[in-house]
Write a protein that holds these residues in place. Sequence first.
Motif, PDB file in Angstrom:
ATOM      1  N   ILE A 174      -0.604  -2.207   9.150  1.00 42.23           N
ATOM      2  CA  ILE A 174      -0.989  -1.529   7.914  1.00 42.23           C
ATOM      3  C   ILE A 174      -1.091  -0.027   8.144  1.00 42.23           C
ATOM      4  O   ILE A 174      -0.641   0.786   7.322  1.00 42.23           O
ATOM      5  CB  ILE A 174      -2.331  -2.100   7.406  1.00 42.23           C
ATOM      6  N   THR A 196       0.750   3.369   6.285  1.00 46.17           N
ATOM      7  CA  THR A 196      -0.042   4.291   5.466  1.00 46.17           C
ATOM      8  C   THR A 196      -0.343   5.605   6.178  1.00 46.17           C
ATOM      9  O   THR A 196      -1.056   6.453   5.654  1.00 46.17           O
ATOM     10  CB  THR A 196      -1.385   3.635   5.087  1.00 46.17           C
ATOM     11  N   ALA A 255      -7.032   2.233   3.343  1.00 47.58           N
ATOM     12  CA  ALA A 255      -6.470   0.915   3.650  1.00 47.58           C
ATOM     13  C   ALA A 255      -7.413   0.117   4.549  1.00 47.58           C
ATOM     14  O   ALA A 255      -7.660  -1.068   4.311  1.00 47.58           O
ATOM     15  CB  ALA A 255      -5.113   1.078   4.320  1.00 47.58           C
ATOM     16  N   LEU A 292       0.841  -1.200   0.000  1.00 47.08           N
ATOM     17  CA  LEU A 292       0.000   0.000   0.000  1.00 47.08           C
ATOM     18  C   LEU A 292       0.876   1.251   0.000  1.00 47.08           C
ATOM     19  O   LEU A 292       0.617   2.212  -0.733  1.00 47.08           O
ATOM     20  CB  LEU A 292      -0.915   0.004   1.228  1.00 47.08           C
TER      21      LEU A 292
END
Lengths: 404, 286
Positions: free
Chosen positions: B227, B231, B159, B136
């Motif tokens: 994650i 991001t 995300a 990502l």
Amino acid sequence: MRVRAEEAGRIPHEGRLPAVANVAVRLVDVVKKFGETVAVDHIDLEVRDGEFFSLLGPSGCGKTTTLRMIGGFEEPTAGLIELQGQDVTWLPPYQRNVNTVFQNYALFPHLTIYENVAFGLRRKGVKEAEIKSRATEMLELVELPGFENRKPNQISGGQAQRVALARALINRPAVLLLDEPLGALDLKLRKQMQVELKRIQKEVGITFVYVTHDQEEAMTMSDRIAVMNRGHYEQLGEPEMLYERPQTRFVAGFLGVSNLIAGRVDATAGGDWATIALDNGVTVRAPRALAEGKTRILLGVRPEKIRLYETHETVPESHNRMPGTIRAASYMGVSTQYQVDVPGNRRLTVFEQNVERATKSELWAPGEVVVVGWQPQHSFVVRDESAEAAAEEATEVAAEPFGE
Amino acid sequence: MATVTPAPATPSSVQRLARRLDGSALYVFTGLAVLYLLLPVAVIVLFSFNDPAGKSNFVWQGFTLKYWLDPLGVPGLPQAVFLSLVIAFVSTIVATALGTLIGLALVRYDFRLQGATNALIFIPMATPEIVLGASLLTMFVSIGGPPFFPLSAVTILIAHIMFNISYVVVTVRARLEGFPRHLEEAAMDLGANEWTTFWKVTFPLILPGIVAAGLLAFSLSIDDFVITNFTAGKTQTFPMFIYAKYRIGIPVQVNVIGTLIFIIAVGTVGVTTLARIRADARARRR
Ligand SMILES: Nc1ncnc2c1ncn2[C@@H]1O[C@H](COP(=O)(O)OP(=O)(O)OP(=O)(O)O)[C@@H](O)[C@H]1O
Ligand SMILES: [Mg+2]
């Protein structure tokens, strides 16, 4: 070879129903295919206003599919469906004036019984007060007053069935479709509900199209029955007609028990009777109207129409007869069922009421030699599909195997 | 005296003891299992009342309520908690709505590439988070323009919605697969068009599945670290805040907030369960 729907439909009805009746449901040359499977194979059908009409047939013969097309849940591959003269072939279910009682009832589990019954009226925007009075009235009709606030999982199968009926009837549809609504009930409840359904149908006067594979159920309840087999119906008529005068081997075998013996029509000239030479060497008579225009046939007689005589007894002159030997006897209280061997390696089933003979010593015993007799008007004549197919040679596809 | 005595009809004391142990053994093991699950939570709750001497909150020093009275009194903490909540709420709502629709489409309709779609839905769940996060990041950077870059709350949200959709689809699809279609036919038979049928019959019946999916999505989002970390750019969520503080000492307020989240979660489940039991009991009494 089979009887096409159009032919079967042309059979004259010795009807109690008025000759001219309004048509509630009309199917015109309806076909339904699921991929390769032909579920409904060219059906033409007219259901009359106010009648109790049944689609009867074995599993997989297309009864449900036919009903679902009338209800609007399936679109026919070809053909036309009319409700009270209006073409509804392409209308969605909610634009058809029919309601359905589903096989599994399909009550809404998240709604109370009252809300289930009121569902249809709410969709029409009926006033609350009217909904209340009509729902109460409906629950009374199906004998479930006081069940308003229960949920579907808090009632029995028989009660659920009646709620499903109330939920459909409250909308006063032109036609009510019922798909084996008693299938999930035990025998006793089933019998009880049959009577109740019939009573309700009389009371509300709505046309019922009823699907079942139970021949007894169809016969007790229906005004007329279409006996279906492999996507089409083989014969359509009143229960007595279907039972006394089956026209195909399938119908003869599906409704009740039949004794069938192959033979050929010898002479149809003169009088009420045709002479039929059976393949076992016996000559019998049958109503001329049934035999006319046929050659190879199966002669049929129902087990309860046959009488067993002692060899020295005199069988009335006019009766059909042949010698026989008792092969097996099973006592069933009301009656006794015999298997009787007759010439030509045929075995007949005979039901005898336990009236004249009742005690063990009086009943026929295996090995006894008897005379089998029945009145000629109790004979019926069925096309011999296998013989016809053989005669028509290999050009014709082989005869469809029918179960007996 | 005869040495052979018939087997006693009543169980011997040994047997009785064994049976009693049998019965209590179940309780013992159940208790141990519950303890195993709840001990970490208990520690968090306990240490939210601790009054640590230094910066680290690892040793019990004494009871205090001062952190409970000032749960947000650490620079950066309110912003982090607020951001986490916003992202969790928004991603839950968007993912639940989209995921439900995808689930409906997958179960209800036949379309081209249906099999492929079914399989693709699993990929975000099957891929290790660290890989997902890294890709990502690569993607957002290489797109290189707003709203994907610079990294911000928006990219975190994108995300989170992405991975939440997968979980929602799987949960809702399970509910839909067992859905009795004839109920919808019955509704249409009774005069409801497609729209009414959905809202009066389909939706109420799959609602438990949708709620479960939503709760799952919310909890996945609010505690996601890996994650999110890839991001987030310069923004900071609650888990990132804790991680950043972990070397210099986690403030007691983190325990307080953690306890609050736990109480709210358990409370929600408890209230809904209780409501259901009540409704069942009421229905049964009729
Ligand atoms: N949705 C469908 N897709 C494919 N084939 C179907 C479908 N529905 C029915 N069929 C097939 O069509 C034929 C007729 O089915 P139908 O359900 O009308 O039978 P039925 O007479 O109602 O039987 P039963 O007494 O077992 O309910 C069967 O061969 C069945 O397998
Ligand atoms: Mg069926």
